[in-house]
Design a protein around this motif. Structure first.
Motif, PDB file in Angstrom:
ATOM      1  N   LEU A  82      49.360  45.113  45.921  1.00  0.00           N
ATOM      2  CA  LEU A  82      49.160  45.174  47.367  1.00  0.00           C
ATOM      3  C   LEU A  82      48.136  44.147  47.835  1.00  0.00           C
ATOM      4  O   LEU A  82      48.284  43.547  48.901  1.00  0.00           O
ATOM      5  N   LEU A  83      47.117  43.901  47.045  1.00  0.00           N
ATOM      6  CA  LEU A  83      46.103  42.919  47.402  1.00  0.00           C
ATOM      7  C   LEU A  83      46.657  41.502  47.322  1.00  0.00           C
ATOM      8  O   LEU A  83      46.386  40.665  48.191  1.00  0.00           O
ATOM      9  N   LEU A  84      47.452  41.223  46.296  1.00  0.00           N
ATOM     10  CA  LEU A  84      47.995  39.874  46.122  1.00  0.00           C
ATOM     11  C   LEU A  84      49.109  39.550  47.117  1.00  0.00           C
ATOM     12  O   LEU A  84      49.319  38.381  47.454  1.00  0.00           O
ATOM     13  N   THR A  85      49.827  40.553  47.567  1.00  0.00           N
ATOM     14  CA  THR A  85      50.906  40.306  48.538  1.00  0.00           C
ATOM     15  C   THR A  85      50.403  40.355  49.975  1.00  0.00           C
ATOM     16  O   THR A  85      51.201  40.295  50.900  1.00  0.00           O
ATOM     17  N   SER A  86      49.117  40.460  50.147  1.00  0.00           N
ATOM     18  CA  SER A  86      48.457  40.470  51.459  1.00  0.00           C
ATOM     19  C   SER A  86      48.826  41.671  52.309  1.00  0.00           C
ATOM     20  O   SER A  86      48.680  41.649  53.526  1.00  0.00           O
ATOM     21  N   VAL A  87      49.332  42.720  51.696  1.00  0.00           N
ATOM     22  CA  VAL A  87      49.535  43.972  52.430  1.00  0.00           C
ATOM     23  C   VAL A  87      48.171  44.571  52.728  1.00  0.00           C
ATOM     24  O   VAL A  87      47.915  45.066  53.825  1.00  0.00           O
ATOM     25  N   LEU A  88      47.289  44.505  51.746  1.00  0.00           N
ATOM     26  CA  LEU A  88      45.889  44.876  51.946  1.00  0.00           C
ATOM     27  C   LEU A  88      45.097  43.592  52.122  1.00  0.00           C
ATOM     28  O   LEU A  88      45.245  42.642  51.353  1.00  0.00           O
ATOM     29  N   ASN A  89      44.252  43.568  53.103  1.00  0.00           N
ATOM     30  CA  ASN A  89      43.444  42.379  53.350  1.00  0.00           C
ATOM     31  C   ASN A  89      42.054  42.614  52.771  1.00  0.00           C
ATOM     32  O   ASN A  89      41.370  43.555  53.157  1.00  0.00           O
ATOM     33  N   GLU A  90      41.634  41.719  51.861  1.00  0.00           N
ATOM     34  CA  GLU A  90      40.333  41.906  51.218  1.00  0.00           C
ATOM     35  C   GLU A  90      39.181  41.740  52.200  1.00  0.00           C
ATOM     36  O   GLU A  90      38.097  42.289  51.991  1.00  0.00           O
ATOM     37  N   ASN A  91      39.414  41.021  53.278  1.00  0.00           N
ATOM     38  CA  ASN A  91      38.350  40.839  54.270  1.00  0.00           C
ATOM     39  C   ASN A  91      38.025  42.155  54.980  1.00  0.00           C
ATOM     40  O   ASN A  91      36.862  42.452  55.233  1.00  0.00           O
ATOM     41  N   THR A  92      39.027  42.931  55.288  1.00  0.00           N
ATOM     42  CA  THR A  92      38.775  44.183  56.006  1.00  0.00           C
ATOM     43  C   THR A  92      38.347  45.302  55.071  1.00  0.00           C
ATOM     44  O   THR A  92      37.540  46.140  55.449  1.00  0.00           O
ATOM     45  N   ILE A  93      38.867  45.327  53.854  1.00  0.00           N
ATOM     46  CA  ILE A  93      38.550  46.411  52.930  1.00  0.00           C
ATOM     47  C   ILE A  93      37.153  46.235  52.336  1.00  0.00           C
ATOM     48  O   ILE A  93      36.351  47.169  52.317  1.00  0.00           O
ATOM     49  N   LEU A  94      36.863  45.052  51.831  1.00  0.00           N
ATOM     50  CA  LEU A  94      35.626  44.841  51.086  1.00  0.00           C
ATOM     51  C   LEU A  94      34.596  43.996  51.833  1.00  0.00           C
ATOM     52  O   LEU A  94      33.571  43.640  51.265  1.00  0.00           O
ATOM     53  N   ASP A  95      34.861  43.636  53.073  1.00  0.00           N
ATOM     54  CA  ASP A  95      33.947  42.841  53.895  1.00  0.00           C
ATOM     55  C   ASP A  95      33.575  41.534  53.201  1.00  0.00           C
ATOM     56  O   ASP A  95      32.416  41.233  52.951  1.00  0.00           O
ATOM     57  N   ILE A  96      34.614  40.762  52.871  1.00  0.00           N
ATOM     58  CA  ILE A  96      34.447  39.474  52.201  1.00  0.00           C
ATOM     59  C   ILE A  96      34.641  38.383  53.240  1.00  0.00           C
ATOM     60  O   ILE A  96      35.636  38.360  53.974  1.00  0.00           O
ATOM     61  N   ASN A  97      33.695  37.426  53.264  1.00  0.00           N
ATOM     62  CA  ASN A  97      33.754  36.383  54.289  1.00  0.00           C
ATOM     63  C   ASN A  97      34.003  34.999  53.718  1.00  0.00           C
ATOM     64  O   ASN A  97      34.606  34.157  54.385  1.00  0.00           O
ATOM     65  N   SER A  98      33.578  34.702  52.506  1.00  0.00           N
ATOM     66  CA  SER A  98      33.683  33.333  51.996  1.00  0.00           C
ATOM     67  C   SER A  98      34.703  33.252  50.856  1.00  0.00           C
ATOM     68  O   SER A  98      35.105  34.255  50.267  1.00  0.00           O
ATOM     69  N   GLU A  99      35.068  32.021  50.556  1.00  0.00           N
ATOM     70  CA  GLU A  99      36.023  31.740  49.476  1.00  0.00           C
ATOM     71  C   GLU A  99      35.416  32.117  48.115  1.00  0.00           C
ATOM     72  O   GLU A  99      36.121  32.563  47.220  1.00  0.00           O
ATOM     73  N   GLU A 100      34.131  31.930  47.959  1.00  0.00           N
ATOM     74  CA  GLU A 100      33.461  32.252  46.705  1.00  0.00           C
ATOM     75  C   GLU A 100      33.518  33.752  46.426  1.00  0.00           C
ATOM     76  O   GLU A 100      33.709  34.177  45.281  1.00  0.00           O
ATOM     77  N   GLN A 101      33.368  34.551  47.457  1.00  0.00           N
ATOM     78  CA  GLN A 101      33.440  35.996  47.292  1.00  0.00           C
ATOM     79  C   GLN A 101      34.868  36.444  46.930  1.00  0.00           C
ATOM     80  O   GLN A 101      35.057  37.363  46.146  1.00  0.00           O
ATOM     81  N   LEU A 150      37.037  34.558  45.270  1.00  0.00           N
ATOM     82  CA  LEU A 150      37.204  34.159  43.875  1.00  0.00           C
ATOM     83  C   LEU A 150      36.494  35.144  42.943  1.00  0.00           C
ATOM     84  O   LEU A 150      37.046  35.523  41.896  1.00  0.00           O
ATOM     85  N   LEU A 151      35.306  35.570  43.328  1.00  0.00           N
ATOM     86  CA  LEU A 151      34.574  36.554  42.533  1.00  0.00           C
ATOM     87  C   LEU A 151      35.318  37.889  42.492  1.00  0.00           C
ATOM     88  O   LEU A 151      35.358  38.552  41.447  1.00  0.00           O
ATOM     89  N   LEU A 152      35.948  38.267  43.605  1.00  0.00           N
ATOM     90  CA  LEU A 152      36.741  39.499  43.648  1.00  0.00           C
ATOM     91  C   LEU A 152      37.919  39.422  42.677  1.00  0.00           C
ATOM     92  O   LEU A 152      38.161  40.360  41.917  1.00  0.00           O
ATOM     93  N   TYR A 153      38.618  38.305  42.663  1.00  0.00           N
ATOM     94  CA  TYR A 153      39.761  38.178  41.764  1.00  0.00           C
ATOM     95  C   TYR A 153      39.323  38.146  40.292  1.00  0.00           C
ATOM     96  O   TYR A 153      40.005  38.694  39.429  1.00  0.00           O
ATOM     97  N   LYS A 154      38.190  37.528  40.019  1.00  0.00           N
ATOM     98  CA  LYS A 154      37.666  37.549  38.653  1.00  0.00           C
ATOM     99  C   LYS A 154      37.304  38.980  38.237  1.00  0.00           C
ATOM    100  O   LYS A 154      37.565  39.392  37.115  1.00  0.00           O
ATOM    101  N   ALA A 155      36.723  39.726  39.157  1.00  0.00           N
ATOM    102  CA  ALA A 155      36.370  41.121  38.863  1.00  0.00           C
ATOM    103  C   ALA A 155      37.626  41.962  38.642  1.00  0.00           C
ATOM    104  O   ALA A 155      37.658  42.823  37.748  1.00  0.00           O
ATOM    105  N   ILE A 156      38.661  41.694  39.424  1.00  0.00           N
ATOM    106  CA  ILE A 156      39.923  42.436  39.267  1.00  0.00           C
ATOM    107  C   ILE A 156      40.531  42.153  37.895  1.00  0.00           C
ATOM    108  O   ILE A 156      41.000  43.068  37.211  1.00  0.00           O
ATOM    109  N   VAL A 157      40.505  40.908  37.475  1.00  0.00           N
ATOM    110  CA  VAL A 157      41.040  40.547  36.161  1.00  0.00           C
ATOM    111  C   VAL A 157      40.204  41.191  35.056  1.00  0.00           C
ATOM    112  O   VAL A 157      40.749  41.741  34.076  1.00  0.00           O
ATOM    113  N   ALA A 158      38.888  41.188  35.189  1.00  0.00           N
ATOM    114  CA  ALA A 158      38.019  41.784  34.171  1.00  0.00           C
ATOM    115  C   ALA A 158      38.236  43.291  34.081  1.00  0.00           C
ATOM    116  O   ALA A 158      38.344  43.847  32.983  1.00  0.00           O
TER     117      ALA A 158
END
Length: 117
Positions: free
Chosen positions: A21-40, A42-50
């Motif tokens: 759902l996160l990868l298909t943009s059904v869920l928007n990471e900006n609204t769920i996790l309050d992410i504003n920058s590209e670095e955040q 990228l860090l979110l996707y690294k955390a998801i993989v870990a």
């Protein structure tokens, strides 16, 4: 062990659904996790993989332990069956040795035969 396996299976399925759902943009990471920058992001996707790697590794270990436990239970059951078979064999041999005794061993029968003659 079975409950742990079921819990990890549920956790893996919920992880996969959330990731898809996160990868298909059904869920928007900006609204769920309050992410504003590209670095955040990228860090979110690294955390998801870990987190996914840790969950999959835990599931692999739980499945391995579950299979080992089943094999151990099967081995114990086989040992019990072998013990019961050995007991049955010994009882059969004892029965056969008792039931096929020659009649000459019975002294009363010999006395009766001698009195009749």
């Amino acid at each position: 062990m079975k409950a742990l396996k079921a819990f990890l299976d549920f956790l893996v399925i919920s992880y996969i659904v959330f990731t898809v759902l996160l990868l298909t943009s059904v869920l928007n990471e900006n609204t769920i996790l309050d992410i504003n920058s590209e670095e955040q992001v990228l860090l979110l996707y690294k955390a998801i993989v870990a987190v996914g790697g840790v969950i999959m590794f835990a599931r692999l270990l739980a499945n391995h332990l579950y299979v080992a436990d089943l094999k151990h239970e099967q081995h114990l059951a086989q040992l019990k069956i072998n013990g019961l078979k050995a007991d049955l064999y010994e009882k059969r041999q004892e029965f056969r040795s008792n039931s096929y005794r020659p009649q000459a061993e019975e002294p009363e029968a010999e006395v009766r035969l001698l009195k009749q003659a």
